[in-house]
Design a protein around this motif. Structure first.
Motif, short mmCIF file in Angstrom:
data_model
loop_
_atom_site.label_atom_id
_atom_site.label_comp_id
_atom_site.label_asym_id
_atom_site.label_seq_id
_atom_site.Cartn_x
_atom_site.Cartn_y
_atom_site.Cartn_z
N MET A 1 0.95 -1.08 0.03
CA MET A 1 0.01 0.15 -0.13
C MET A 1 1.04 1.22 -0.04
N ASP A 2 0.43 2.20 -0.54
CA ASP A 2 1.15 3.29 -0.82
C ASP A 2 0.73 4.43 0.35
N LEU A 3 1.82 4.57 1.19
CA LEU A 3 1.27 5.56 2.25
C LEU A 3 1.04 7.11 1.78
N THR A 4 1.88 7.43 0.71
CA THR A 4 1.93 8.84 0.38
C THR A 4 0.22 9.09 -0.12
N LYS A 5 -0.43 8.12 -0.60
CA LYS A 5 -1.81 8.20 -1.13
C LYS A 5 -2.73 8.10 0.36
N VAL A 6 -2.44 7.62 1.45
CA VAL A 6 -2.95 7.27 2.34
C VAL A 6 -2.71 8.55 3.50
N TYR A 7 -1.55 8.96 3.58
CA TYR A 7 -1.22 10.07 4.42
C TYR A 7 -0.51 11.13 3.90
N PRO A 8 -1.11 12.09 3.03
CA PRO A 8 -0.42 13.07 2.36
C PRO A 8 0.34 13.68 3.31
N ASP A 9 1.83 13.87 3.05
CA ASP A 9 2.84 14.70 3.83
C ASP A 9 3.29 15.99 3.31
N SER A 10 3.13 16.97 3.96
CA SER A 10 4.01 18.17 3.58
C SER A 10 5.19 18.18 3.89
N ALA A 11 6.06 17.88 3.09
CA ALA A 11 7.59 17.72 3.58
C ALA A 11 8.21 18.87 3.79
N THR A 12 9.22 19.00 4.82
CA THR A 12 9.83 20.39 5.21
C THR A 12 11.45 19.77 4.88
N ASP A 13 12.10 20.96 5.18
CA ASP A 13 13.52 20.61 5.06
C ASP A 13 14.24 19.87 6.30
N VAL A 14 13.17 19.83 7.14
CA VAL A 14 13.68 19.00 8.52
C VAL A 14 13.64 17.43 8.36
N SER A 15 14.68 16.73 8.55
CA SER A 15 14.51 15.28 8.59
C SER A 15 14.71 14.64 9.98
N HIS A 16 13.80 13.78 10.16
CA HIS A 16 13.69 12.88 11.47
C HIS A 16 14.05 11.65 10.96
N PRO A 17 15.17 10.77 10.73
CA PRO A 17 15.21 9.55 10.24
C PRO A 17 14.63 8.50 10.97
N ASP A 18 14.35 8.66 12.32
CA ASP A 18 13.70 7.63 13.19
C ASP A 18 12.32 7.78 13.20
N GLY A 19 11.94 8.96 12.57
CA GLY A 19 10.32 9.16 12.36
C GLY A 19 9.53 7.80 11.62
N TRP B 1 -10.21 2.43 6.03
CA TRP B 1 -10.65 2.52 4.60
C TRP B 1 -9.61 3.43 3.94
N VAL B 2 -9.19 2.87 2.95
CA VAL B 2 -8.26 3.61 1.74
C VAL B 2 -8.89 3.81 0.55
N LEU B 3 -8.38 4.92 -0.18
CA LEU B 3 -8.94 4.99 -1.69
C LEU B 3 -8.26 3.69 -2.39
N ALA B 4 -9.13 3.21 -3.45
CA ALA B 4 -8.76 2.18 -3.99
C ALA B 4 -7.17 2.39 -4.75
N ASP B 5 -6.92 3.50 -4.92
CA ASP B 5 -5.75 3.81 -5.89
C ASP B 5 -4.60 3.89 -5.13
N ALA B 6 -4.82 3.74 -3.76
CA ALA B 6 -3.39 3.46 -2.87
C ALA B 6 -2.82 2.09 -2.77
N ILE B 7 -3.61 1.00 -3.46
CA ILE B 7 -3.24 -0.38 -3.22
C ILE B 7 -2.81 -0.98 -4.54
N ARG B 8 -2.00 -1.81 -4.72
CA ARG B 8 -1.76 -2.57 -5.91
C ARG B 8 -1.61 -4.02 -5.77
N PRO B 9 -1.71 -4.91 -6.69
CA PRO B 9 -1.64 -6.25 -6.50
C PRO B 9 -0.20 -6.51 -5.87
N ARG B 10 -0.13 -7.57 -5.34
CA ARG B 10 0.91 -8.13 -4.74
C ARG B 10 1.62 -9.12 -6.00
N GLU B 11 2.87 -9.16 -6.07
CA GLU B 11 3.50 -9.71 -7.21
C GLU B 11 2.78 -11.20 -7.44
#
Length: 91
Positions: free
Chosen positions: A1-19, A61-71
């Motif tokens: 599942m593509d998390l970018t389509k489930v949780y839109p994230d407004s990226a910033t210049d700050v990085s939190h590698p453990d987030g 629930w997620v929009l259908a375009d957030a998922i794709r078939p398993r290989e």
């Protein structure tokens, strides 16, 4: 599942590698299909999300375009009402 389509994230210049990585594609299990009142297809998906320190199993629930078939599963049908829709990876 593509998390970018489930949780839109407004990226910033700050990085939190453990987030929590909301740009990841994670495995999940498709449980059922439904539609919104306007006809948009929805998938109820169980998946795990978290950071290096924490993990949580969720279902939502997620929009259908957030998922794709398993290989190797692209031709399988998960629900007769939506014969063209994909199934997800199993965890």
């Amino acid at each position: 599942m593509d998390l970018t389509k489930v949780y839109p994230d407004s990226a910033t210049d700050v990085s939190h590698p453990d987030g929590v990585d909301l740009r990841a594609t994670v495995p999940g299990l498709l449980k059922m299909w439904d539609r919104t009142t306007t006809g948009t297809r929805l998938a109820w998906v169980a998946f795990t999300i978290g950071s290096a320190a924490t993990r949580s199993r969720v279902g939502q629930w997620v929009l259908a375009d957030a998922i794709r078939p398993r290989e190797g599963e692209a031709g399988k049908r998960d629900h007769e009402e939506f014969p063209a829709m994909p199934v997800l990876w199993k965890t």
